[in-house]
Design a protein around this motif. Structure first.
Motif, mmCIF file in Angstrom:
data_model
loop_
_atom_site.group_PDB
_atom_site.id
_atom_site.type_symbol
_atom_site.label_atom_id
_atom_site.label_comp_id
_atom_site.label_asym_id
_atom_site.label_seq_id
_atom_site.Cartn_x
_atom_site.Cartn_y
_atom_site.Cartn_z
ATOM 1 N N SER A 187 -10.973 2.833 -5.753
ATOM 2 C CA SER A 187 -10.988 2.199 -4.761
ATOM 3 C C SER A 187 -12.095 1.686 -4.833
ATOM 4 O O SER A 187 -12.286 1.583 -6.108
ATOM 5 C CB SER A 187 -11.376 2.966 -3.957
ATOM 6 O OG SER A 187 -11.938 3.966 -3.293
ATOM 7 N N ILE A 188 -12.140 0.838 -4.541
ATOM 8 C CA ILE A 188 -13.213 -0.342 -4.230
ATOM 9 C C ILE A 188 -14.376 -0.245 -4.341
ATOM 10 O O ILE A 188 -15.770 0.072 -4.622
ATOM 11 C CB ILE A 188 -13.158 -1.648 -3.515
ATOM 12 C CG1 ILE A 188 -12.260 -2.705 -3.716
ATOM 13 C CG2 ILE A 188 -14.482 -2.811 -3.971
ATOM 14 C CD1 ILE A 188 -11.909 -3.066 -2.987
ATOM 15 N N GLN A 189 -14.644 1.541 -3.399
ATOM 16 C CA GLN A 189 -16.304 2.248 -2.999
ATOM 17 C C GLN A 189 -16.023 2.779 -4.646
ATOM 18 O O GLN A 189 -17.812 2.414 -5.122
ATOM 19 C CB GLN A 189 -15.426 3.450 -1.534
ATOM 20 C CG GLN A 189 -15.341 2.335 -0.234
ATOM 21 C CD GLN A 189 -13.476 1.581 -0.176
ATOM 22 O OE1 GLN A 189 -13.217 1.130 -1.094
ATOM 23 N NE2 GLN A 189 -13.476 1.696 1.543
ATOM 24 N N ASN A 212 -11.630 -7.752 -0.689
ATOM 25 C CA ASN A 212 -10.918 -7.285 -1.068
ATOM 26 C C ASN A 212 -10.194 -7.943 -1.134
ATOM 27 O O ASN A 212 -9.346 -8.783 -0.321
ATOM 28 C CB ASN A 212 -10.505 -5.695 -0.330
ATOM 29 C CG ASN A 212 -8.914 -5.175 -1.425
ATOM 30 O OD1 ASN A 212 -8.874 -5.856 -2.032
ATOM 31 N ND2 ASN A 212 -8.871 -4.160 -0.826
ATOM 32 N N ARG A 229 -2.916 -0.159 -9.387
ATOM 33 C CA ARG A 229 -2.382 -1.213 -8.503
ATOM 34 C C ARG A 229 -3.050 -2.684 -9.757
ATOM 35 O O ARG A 229 -3.716 -2.622 -10.377
ATOM 36 C CB ARG A 229 -2.976 -1.922 -7.548
ATOM 37 C CG ARG A 229 -4.587 -1.162 -7.153
ATOM 38 C CD ARG A 229 -4.633 -1.214 -5.443
ATOM 39 N NE ARG A 229 -6.222 -0.342 -5.278
ATOM 40 C CZ ARG A 229 -6.830 -0.908 -4.533
ATOM 41 N NH1 ARG A 229 -6.382 -1.188 -3.027
ATOM 42 N NH2 ARG A 229 -7.936 -0.532 -5.142
ATOM 43 N N LEU A 275 -0.088 0.712 4.522
ATOM 44 C CA LEU A 275 -0.068 0.325 2.949
ATOM 45 C C LEU A 275 0.569 1.430 2.311
ATOM 46 O O LEU A 275 0.166 2.386 2.390
ATOM 47 C CB LEU A 275 -1.554 1.031 2.716
ATOM 48 C CG LEU A 275 -1.689 -0.195 1.921
ATOM 49 C CD1 LEU A 275 -2.245 -2.005 1.568
ATOM 50 C CD2 LEU A 275 -3.732 0.371 1.615
ATOM 51 N N PHE A 285 -4.795 3.431 -5.375
ATOM 52 C CA PHE A 285 -5.164 3.395 -4.041
ATOM 53 C C PHE A 285 -4.370 4.428 -3.320
ATOM 54 O O PHE A 285 -2.889 4.332 -3.304
ATOM 55 C CB PHE A 285 -5.860 2.605 -3.834
ATOM 56 C CG PHE A 285 -6.334 2.256 -2.383
ATOM 57 C CD1 PHE A 285 -8.174 2.876 -1.998
ATOM 58 C CD2 PHE A 285 -6.055 1.984 -1.058
ATOM 59 C CE1 PHE A 285 -8.552 2.956 -0.712
ATOM 60 C CE2 PHE A 285 -6.626 2.201 0.703
ATOM 61 C CZ PHE A 285 -7.633 2.673 0.615
HETATM 62 O O1 LIG Z 1 -10.472 0.205 -2.464
HETATM 63 C C1 LIG Z 1 -9.804 0.277 -1.382
HETATM 64 N N1 LIG Z 1 -10.804 0.591 -0.384
HETATM 65 C C2 LIG Z 1 -10.134 0.602 0.519
HETATM 66 O O2 LIG Z 1 -11.367 0.723 2.221
HETATM 67 C C3 LIG Z 1 -9.205 0.052 1.600
HETATM 68 N N2 LIG Z 1 -8.601 -0.534 2.268
HETATM 69 C C4 LIG Z 1 -6.921 -0.984 2.394
HETATM 70 O O3 LIG Z 1 -6.038 -1.017 2.396
HETATM 71 N N3 LIG Z 1 -6.929 -1.050 0.932
HETATM 72 C C5 LIG Z 1 -7.979 -0.650 0.253
HETATM 73 N N4 LIG Z 1 -8.057 -0.722 -1.121
#
Ligand SMILES: O=c1[nH]c(=O)c2[nH]c(=O)[nH]c2[nH]1
Length: 326
Positions: A261-263, A289, A214, A208, A197
């Motif tokens: 990312s999760i998205q 998350n 990760r 962050l 990420f």
């Molecule tokens: O996969 C993620 N998407 C996010 O939009 C996000 N925002 C965050 O703080 N961590 C993550 N992780």
């Protein structure tokens, strides 16, 4: 607006039979446990899953019902209960339905039970039913020197619960399925490496750190709809998609993908599901998350120490449609 038996097991909305924004009533947490329901077999094998069959020796479902109809108005306006189906009767009807219908899925059980309501009480215009499976695993025990599944003893499972919601309306002499969603809730998956990420907006609010690699721990609810609702909502399951195969696709894609990312992850999982099952129209997600917080590197350099993430948690909600395959 037609009523929607919405996601997350909540029955909401209103039938188009009334201008009043809200008028429905019902019962929630009606538990039905049925032994020796019909087994559900996979209609095809897919590379991501070895799922063959849900035996349904012990089938548990937590049901929510809501009834709609103009005839219920006088219960409110005149205190006249002559048309009121007691919510206790609804509960009894659902429980007894568990023995009257030969079903192998929550979806089939709900649709047939909804039709049963419409037959039993002719003034009901629409029935919304939502059900979340109460899952049990067959417990391995020793039988004549070998460890095998008991077949008669089960232990409850708290995560990965298939679910469905349906709305069935009276249309003249016919009953019409006006809404049907299938799903699985609380798929919890933790990958310890192979997720990143980074490159997100950096400004005065950013704390962050960017991560090239990760751990990624997600709680996912996945819901899907069919091009032809009959395919998912029938007692005949010849075009039905078992939740287990959806779950296994999610795990396989998560394992394979170097996700950004999760998205990004849920998008690729959704594409794979729609590729595997042409009878599905779309796939929707609600993710949470739960990525663990890093505490330290192991002193031998091989591994890390983590602890639970702190509140609050992030979430993503997204629908992947057939247009995303182009
Ligand atoms: O996969 C993620 N998407 C996010 O939009 C996000 N925002 C965050 O703080 N961590 C993550 N992780």
């Amino acid at each position: 607006m037609p009523s929607t038996a919405s996601l997350h097991g909540q029955v909401t909305g209103n039938a188009s039979t009334t201008n009043r924004p809200t008028m429905h009533y019902g019962k929630k947490d009606v538990f039905v446990y049925r032994t020796y329901a019909k087994p559900l077999k996979a209609n095809k094998q897919i590379p991501e899953s070895n799922f063959q069959e849900r035996k349904n020796v012990l089938f548990g479902v937590d049901v929510q019902v809501a009834l709609h109809g103009q005839e219920f108005l006088k219960n409110y306006t005149d205190g006249d209960n002559s048309t009121c189906v007691a919510t206790d009767s609804m509960r009894n009807f659902i429980e007894l339905s568990g023995g009257k219908i030969e079903f192998s899925t929550i979806d089939g059980f709900l649709v047939e039970t909804a039709k049963g309501f419409l037959k039993q009480w002719p003034h009901i215009e629409q029935v919304d039913l939502a059900g979340q499976s109460v899952e049990f695993d067959d417990v391995p025990v020793e039988k004549n020197g070998v460890i095998e599944n008991s077949g008669i003893m089960f232990r409850p499972r708290k995560t990965e619960r298939p679910r469905a919601s349906v709305s069935v309306r009276r249309n003249g002499d016919n009953f019409e399925v006006v809404n049907h969603v299938s799903g699985i809730t609380d798929v919890h998956l933790m990958k310890i490496t192979g997720s990143s990420f980074k490159d997100f907006i950096q400004d005065e609010y950013t704390k962050l750190p960017e991560k090239e690699d990760r751990n990624l721990f997600i709680y996912v609810d996945i819901d899907w709809t069919y091009n032809n609702p009959e395919d998912g909502a029938n007692l005949d399951t010849s075009n039905y998609v078992p939740a287990e195969q959806i779950r296994d696709i999610a795990a396989t894609v998560f394992h394979e993908l170097n996700d950004q990312s999760i998205q990004h992850l849920v998008y690729v999982i959704g594409q794979r599901i729609l590729e595997r099952f042409p009878q599905l129209k779309d796939v929707s997600y609600y993710t949470n998350n739960r990525t663990l917080s890093e505490v330290a590197e192991a002193s031998n350099g091989q591994g890390k120490v983590y602890t639970e993430p702190t509140l609050p948690y992030g979430f993503q909600a997204f629908t992947v449609t057939r247009d995303d395959l182009k």
